[in-house]
Design a protein around this motif. Structure first.
Motif, PDB file in Angstrom:
ATOM      1  N   SER A  75       1.112   4.168   6.962  1.00  0.00           N
ATOM      2  CA  SER A  75       0.568   4.990   5.881  1.00  0.00           C
ATOM      3  C   SER A  75       0.611   6.471   6.193  1.00  0.00           C
ATOM      4  N   SER A 116      -8.838   7.020   3.919  1.00  0.00           N
ATOM      5  CA  SER A 116      -8.198   7.329   2.643  1.00  0.00           C
ATOM      6  C   SER A 116      -9.238   7.945   1.717  1.00  0.00           C
ATOM      7  N   ASN A 121      -1.758  -5.623   5.947  1.00  0.00           N
ATOM      8  CA  ASN A 121      -1.727  -5.964   4.523  1.00  0.00           C
ATOM      9  C   ASN A 121      -2.557  -7.186   4.162  1.00  0.00           C
ATOM     10  N   HIS A 181       0.793  -1.230   0.000  1.00  0.00           N
ATOM     11  CA  HIS A 181       0.000   0.000   0.000  1.00  0.00           C
ATOM     12  C   HIS A 181       0.825   1.280   0.000  1.00  0.00           C
ATOM     13  N   ARG A 182       1.940   1.263  -0.667  1.00  0.00           N
ATOM     14  CA  ARG A 182       2.706   2.493  -0.874  1.00  0.00           C
ATOM     15  C   ARG A 182       3.700   2.243  -2.000  1.00  0.00           C
TER      16      ARG A 182
END
Length: 693
Positions: free
Chosen positions: A586, A604, A613, A184-185
């Motif tokens: 995050s 988000s 994850n 996620h990045r």
């Protein structure tokens, strides 16, 4: 009609230099013409591999299910600011008077690729010759055009260049998307960049895990020199040794003298030049490459992107002129006598010989050069004088003595012949020992206890990291491998700059140098990368196989099939590291705890999702059930649902009646799906509803 040859150089400055030598002195817009030649140029690469979405629009979004990505037919995108020049080259190549093209791009793997890409993009089929030179001096260019090679002689070099670029694209695109989606990045992964980062991270781990241990020595001071005991772990033991020495003379047990020789270091290749420029001048590898490339284009030095440290045997006759240029640049005398034999060895020269000043490097005043370029030119010139010098010879003396029942050692050094070291930091004989013979009694002036500590490994500087990259994995590679280590001299600087620009590595200045330190994200990336992407063996093996492609021993298809198989296996078999959310926080706002795993749920753009994850819990803003009821899934609502499983909502829209009502919104999660329902305050007056996501 007068027939012409179209010469394509890599850069405008190089093209204009070649045009001047060839007599193509009629300047036009983007090219020069005359004397049977049309000379034009690229601006480095005019095109690049197209992004994945050019093959299929679905690749515009990064999704695990779309991996791996491998084009069946590779596409190229012409850079917007370079299209005009590409069109100009195409028009020139299609002229009826142009019968042949000359590839005058840099004489190396990437220069070959620049020309071949242009040749393919303009759909040209005219014959090609290859200019292969190591200097931009006028005479070197003339000799090169007198000895043009068939372009086909370099087909295998072109195949290797194309394979290298495609392999980097395949690994970079697929691995970057794979790890970015899973964690996620954005996590940039590359076949040279990642193992280089691993070296830096490993060194930092060694430093963090190091525990300093004290040690003690007893030193005897004889005035002009000192003798030291062995290192002792216990202070009490050292104090006892010191006590026993008080009032006692030292007795010489042995005197050993050895004459030693240090041969002069070889000439510079790009990596050794970058290392010394970092250590001595503080330049980054990229700065050094930029400076030496500019010097090459200004005819001040020979081709920079070389991995050889020798000249060819047929250059022996030019060594005196090179030495003269070097002495004028440095304002130092030429060594007398000087030795040419050790620096000329054709067997140790691959595509290009070592970097040296050109014989005409001082024809134009050195004061015209920018400071950085001048410093690099002086470094190159000084290395020529060093390499031509005789060996440095000295006498090393070791004296072993007893005092108070313990053994002490004194060492001295006497220079016999300075040799090549006269051009570096001169050495005097201040460390030489006086005449001492076995059996002598030596009264000392003083005795002292000295405390020290073991020191951790030092962080990498660009100097030491370049050295590590050059030898990484070499022990596991075949002895006859022509290329070992991470990357090539031409690409290592770019790798270091990319590590810094992506935020994986930081430059930190201390008193004497600048260290390379991994960031938190850099350490985290190495933590989750599989061994094959961290190991220098992967890229070292690639370079070995690329050399096989260059020699025609391995087909490009075989090479790329191997890369594609590796990428596909990586996608199919890699499992995310459990608990990795702590490695890649995050930074988003936490709104509550996940009902499935207890990890943080953060806000988000598209909703509210679990940070872990391998957990799939999420509340989407565009949830159909809630959107139909005109319920705004804001942070306050989600926080209450995550904490209590319910929250009061007013003004809920009834799709059946068109009216609004109030109720408690309830959330239930069974570990796989999340559902919503309403609980009314007054039975029968409002409709009940449930929904699942």
């Amino acid at each position: 009609m007068i027939m012409s040859k179209l010469v394509i150089a890599e850069k405008p400055s190089m093209g204009k230099t070649i045009a001047s030598v060839l007599g193509a002195d009629k300047r036009q817009d983007g090219f020069c013409e005359g004397n049977g030649y049309v000379v034009t140029w690229c601006f480095g690469f005019l095109s690049e591999f197209s992004e994945p979405e050019a093959y299929d629009e679905k690749y515009g979004k990064w999704r695990f299910d779309d991996l791996p990505i491998r084009p069946d037919v590779w596409q190229y995108t012409v850079m917007r600011d370079k299209k005009q020049q590409l069109d100009r080259i195409a028009a020139l190549a299609n002229r009826s008077d142009v019968t042949e093209l000359v590839n005058a791009c840099d004489a190396g793997r990437e220069g070959e690729r620049i020309f071949r890409n242009v040749y393919a993009l303009i759909h040209c089929s005219k014959p090609v010759s290859r200019l292969w030179i190591s200097s931009m001096e006028d005479e070197a260019i003339r000799r090169g055009f007198d000895d043009l090679k068939p372009g086909s002689d370099y087909d295998n070099l072109s195949f290797a260049a194309d394979c290298r670029a495609k392999a980097d694209w395949l690994v970079g695109i697929n691995a970057t998307r794979l790890f970015s989606v899973l964690y996620h990045r954005t996590l940039n992964v590359g076949r040279v960049m990642s193992p280089t980062l691993a070296l830096i991270v490993q060194r930092e781990a060694e430093i963090d895990g190091f525990k300093a241990e004290p040690f003690y020595t007893v030193n005897l001071d004889f005035g002009d020199y000192r003798a030291a005991s062995e290192k002792l772990k216990a202070k009490e033991t050292a104090e006892e040794v010191l006590r026993k020495c008080e009032g006692q003379a030292a007795v010489v047990r042995s005197v050993e003298q050895k004459e030693k020789t240090e041969k002069a270091p070889a000439l510079y290749d790009l990596t050794t030049l970058q290392r010394d420029a970092n250590r001595i001048l503080g330049f980054t590898a990229q700065q050094t490459l930029d400076y030496v490339q500019a010097l090459y284009e200004k005819k001040r030095c020979t081709y920079p992107r070389t991995d050889s440290r020798y000249l060819t045997d047929d250059m022996v006759s030019t060594v005196p002129a090179i030495a003269l240029s070097a002495s004028l640049i440095c304002n130092l005398s030429i060594p007398s006598p000087y030795i040419t034999g050790p620096i000329c060895n054709s067997k140790k020269v691959s595509d290009h010989h070592a970097i040296v000043p050109t014989t005409g490097s001082t024809k134009v005043g050195l004061d015209e050069l920018p400071a950085g370029e001048l410093e690099i030119l002086k470094l190159i010139a000084r290395r020529v004088l060093v390499s031509l010098s005789e060996a440095h010879r000295y006498l090393e003396t070791t004296v072993v003595m007893d005092c108070g029942g313990s053994t002490f050692t004194a060492k001295g050094k006497q220079v016999l012949s300075p040799g090549w070291r006269q051009y570096e930091k001169p050495e005097d004989n201040s460390s030489a020992l006086p005449d001492i013979s076995e059996g002598m009694e030596l009264p000392f002036v003083d005795a002292a206890l000295k405390e020290g500590k073991t020191t951790p490994p030092k962080r990498y500087t660009e100097d030491t990291l370049l050295a590590a990259m050059e030898t990484a994995g070499s022990k596991e590679m075949p002895e006859d491998a022509e290329r070992k280590g991470l990357g090539t001299p031409a690409t290592r600087a770019e790798t270091l700059e990319k590590l810094v620009s992506t935020g994986f590595v930081e430059r930190k200045k201390n008193k004497k140098s600048i260290s390379l330190v991994p960031s938190h994200s850099g350490i985290s990336l190495v933590t989750v990368l599989p061994e094959q992407l961290q190991s220098p063996l992967l890229t070292a093996e690639w370079e070995y196989r690329l050399k096989e492609v260059e020699r025609g021993e391995l087909s490009p298809e075989q090479f790329l099939d191997g890369i594609s198989d590796m990428v596909a296996t990586l996608v199919q078999t890699y499992q995310p590291v459990l608990g990795a959310e702590v490695l890649f926080p995050s930074g988003r706002t936490v709104v509550g705890k996940c009902p499935r795993c207890g990890s943080d749920v953060t806000e988000s753009k598209k909703g509210y999702f679990c940070e872990r994850n391998d957990c799939r819990f999420g509340l989407w803003r565009d949830n159909r059930f809630l959107a139909g009821k005109k319920i705004n899934l804001n942070k306050k609502v989600v926080s209450a649902l995550l904490k209590d499983g319910r929250t009061f909502i007013s003004g809920i829209y009834s799709e059946r009646t068109g009216k609004n009502f109030d109720a408690d919104l309830l959330m239930q999660d069974d570990g796989n799906k999340t559902s919503f329902s309403f609980e009314f305050k007054r039975d029968g007056k409002h409709e009940a509803a449930t929904g699942r996501t």
